[in-house]
Design an enzyme around this catalytic site. Structure first.
Site, PDB file in Angstrom:
ATOM      1  N   LYS A  69      10.510   0.285 -37.563  1.00 15.50           N
ATOM      2  CA  LYS A  69       9.884   1.504 -37.040  1.00 15.50           C
ATOM      3  C   LYS A  69       8.778   1.940 -38.010  1.00 15.50           C
ATOM      4  O   LYS A  69       8.961   1.852 -39.233  1.00 15.50           O
ATOM      5  CB  LYS A  69      10.959   2.589 -36.900  1.00 15.50           C
ATOM      6  CG  LYS A  69      10.533   3.867 -36.213  1.00 15.50           C
ATOM      7  CD  LYS A  69      11.741   4.803 -36.038  1.00 15.50           C
ATOM      8  CE  LYS A  69      11.382   6.109 -35.365  1.00 15.50           C
ATOM      9  NZ  LYS A  69      12.556   7.006 -35.162  1.00 15.50           N
ATOM     10  N   SER A 144      13.077   8.787 -30.502  1.00 14.91           N
ATOM     11  CA  SER A 144      11.740   8.462 -30.936  1.00 14.91           C
ATOM     12  C   SER A 144      11.549   6.982 -31.292  1.00 14.91           C
ATOM     13  O   SER A 144      10.406   6.512 -31.350  1.00 14.91           O
ATOM     14  CB  SER A 144      11.385   9.310 -32.164  1.00 14.91           C
ATOM     15  OG  SER A 144      12.253   9.042 -33.227  1.00 14.91           O
ATOM     16  N   SER A 168      17.722   9.542 -31.950  1.00 12.63           N
ATOM     17  CA  SER A 168      16.551   8.680 -31.757  1.00 12.63           C
ATOM     18  C   SER A 168      16.781   7.191 -31.758  1.00 12.63           C
ATOM     19  O   SER A 168      15.871   6.435 -31.435  1.00 12.63           O
ATOM     20  CB  SER A 168      15.491   8.989 -32.813  1.00 12.63           C
ATOM     21  OG  SER A 168      14.661   9.995 -32.321  1.00 12.63           O
TER      22      SER A 168
HETATM   23  N1  GLN Z   1      14.976  13.662 -29.386  1.00 10.02           N
HETATM   24  C1  GLN Z   1      15.191  14.403 -30.579  1.00 10.02           C
HETATM   25  C2  GLN Z   1      13.933  15.185 -30.909  1.00 10.02           C
HETATM   26  O1  GLN Z   1      13.133  15.350 -30.060  1.00 10.02           O
HETATM   27  C3  GLN Z   1      15.610  13.471 -31.674  1.00 10.02           C
HETATM   28  C4  GLN Z   1      14.531  12.890 -32.484  1.00 10.02           C
HETATM   29  C5  GLN Z   1      15.044  11.989 -33.566  1.00 10.02           C
HETATM   30  O2  GLN Z   1      16.242  11.691 -33.651  1.00 10.02           O
HETATM   31  N2  GLN Z   1      14.156  11.560 -34.446  1.00 10.02           N
HETATM   32  O3  GLN Z   1      13.711  15.662 -31.979  1.00 10.02           O
END
Ligand code: GLN
Length: 478
Positions: A69, A144, A168
């Site tokens: 990532k 993400s 994420s």
């Molecule tokens: N979907 C969550 C957010 O919008 C989680 C993001 C993450 O785990 N980096 O922040």
């Protein structure tokens, strides 16, 4: 046929038998990465450089290609966080997780697209474009860590690194038919992972089997003096100790979360999974958690994560590094850099976070959110005194379409689509694996265990995977 279509354990066997080579795997992986780039947009950067070395195939990761990532620092490889503000940033050091993978002779094929600076759940907000789901390109891969998920689900790599602050890795794993694992907070060093909300951030990753997930944990876990929150607990033999026998294990389903899942197919797959877990010897019970607490997960998560994010991203100002804009004074340089560098979604989050941290609001917002977090964590830890793990559907439905108009603030949505953040609040090990399909699209189940009990969490997933047979799943046409 390419050995890339196999799991790490299988590839390792083929490497030992001389049926393929790390160079061949790397080249095939790069070829696929390039070929699918227009289709899924998994990568920000594809790294063409292959260096021959003496491989030791007794190490299961030796010669395996992987994707990272783009919020992990990689020495000499551009690392953008999928944000325009870091478009030209080339780190001078490796994140500890990356360093460990290299020590294990892994080959990096590229850096994957994320929601900008990991703040999102759709895979659509990275500055280089939207990530598409390999099972259906009209749908999201999730976020993400969407690019990493799409890279594994489309067969480019058997494994990719991600990060998980709210869900994420575990949510995109569900939407892309993968195994997504986030171990206990502190189990893997976060040094070199761009901080989003450090009290919630975890290094996490995608594979296509639970065995592979166990192997990778062994290589990533451990104390690191560059991250003083990393644990000195001994790293276990997670792979060797995998065990499908769940006799004596007690699992709990949270009733109010199941009640909020509206899709019948998800419920049917979930019930089947529970039956299979019982066949492996586990005892399953339902328990209630106050719905008020469950509805509070999302606002609590937003206040805490945005507050931490606004403070942790204050270093992105174009002065020391990054994509600097011109200005007449230093203030103007920073103002212009941040105005131009950040996308609209994360600007909103910075506003929210700054609002929650403002002196006059702190008590009412930030401190209150901390208290609610504590209440949720206490409740979950109470459950985990009696039960070995919590099992729940990872998501209320399959991957949403890009144009989907779900009612994000409905009670059902608030609970069914946000409960994975409980494991971030409490720092618990938590794994998603596939549990079925609806009209060809994957559906995932999530298992959350006790602190530092990665082994039981993996064992439950391992037992279930072998019963359900959803292993090494891939979408798209390779
Ligand atoms: N979907 C969550 C957010 O919008 C989680 C993001 C993450 O785990 N980096 O922040």
């Amino acid at each position: 046929m390419s050995y890339l279509d196999k799991t790490i354990i299988e590839i390792n066997k083929a490497l030992k038998e001389g049926k393929t080579t790390p160079k061949e795997l790397f080249e095939q992986s790069i070829e696929r990465a390039k070929k699918y780039q227009n289709k899924y947009n998994s990568f920000v950067t594809i790294t063409d450089k292959y260096e021959e070395k003496e491989y030791n195939f007794n190490n299961k990761l030796a010669g395996i290609p992987c994707a990272i990532k783009d919020n992990f620092s990689t020495k000499g490889i551009r690392t953008t966080g999928s944000s325009n503000i870091l478009d030209n940033y080339v780190p001078v050091f490796d994140a500890t997780a990356v360093k460990k993978l290299k020590e294990n002779q892994i080959n990096i094929v590229g850096k994957t697209v994320l929601d900008e600076l990991a703040m999102g759940g759709t895979g659509t907000t990275g500055y280089t474009g939207v990530v598409k789901n390999p099972y259906d390109i009209t749908r999201q891969a999730g976020g993400s860590s969407g690019g990493s998920a799409a890279a594994v689900a489309s067969g480019i790599v058997p494994f990719a690194l991600g990060s998980d602050t709210g869900d994420s890795v575990r949510k995109p794993a569900s939407l892309c038919g993968l195994v997504g694992f986030k171990p206990t907070w502190g189990r893997i060093s976060r040094f070199g992972l761009f901080p989003f909300a450090p009290s919630l951030d975890h290094v996490a990753y995608f594979t296509r089997s639970v065995e592979d997930s166990a192997v990778i944990l062994e290589s990533l876990a451990g104390q690191d003096y560059n991250d003083y929150t990393s644990s000195n607990k001994k790293v276990e033999k997670y792979y060797e100790n995998l065990n499908k026998d769940l006799k004596g294990k007690k699992l709990v389903v949270i009733k109010e979360i199941i009640d909020s899942v509206y899709d019948n197919k998800v419920i049917a797959c979930f019930n089947k999974s529970l039956d299979e877990l019982e066949k492996c010897g586990a005892v399953i019970e339902y328990q209630s958690v106050d719905e008020k607490l469950l509805k509070a997960i999302y606002p609590t998560y937003m206040v805490i994560s945005c507050a931490e994010a606004t403070s942790n991203n204050a270093n992105l100002d174009g002065i020391k590094f990054g994509n600097r804009q011109d200005g007449a004074s230093i203030d103007e340089v920073m103002f212009n850099t941040r105005t131009k560098g950040f996308g609209e979604f994360i600007k909103r989050r910075f506003v929210l976070g700054s609002y929650a941290l403002a002196k006059q609001n702190q008590e009412k917002l930030f401190l209150r959110a901390q208290k609610v977090r504590r209440l949720i964590v206490e409740k979950v830890n109470d459950l985990l005194k009696e039960y070995d793990a919590i099992v729940l559907p990872a998501s209320g439905d399959v991957a949403p379409r890009f144009d989907s108009q779900s009612e994000k603030l409905s009670d059902n949505y608030l609970i069914a689509e946000n409960h994975l953040a409980i494991a971030n609040f409490a720092g618990l090990p938590s794994i998603t694996i596939p549990m079925g399909k609806k009209e060809g699209l994957p559906i995932g189940i999530n298992i959350t265990g006790r602190l530092f009990d990665e082994q039981t969490t993996l064992n439950i997933a391992y037992a279930l995977e072998s019963k359900l047979g959803y292993k090494n799943m891939m979408g798209g046409n390779k």
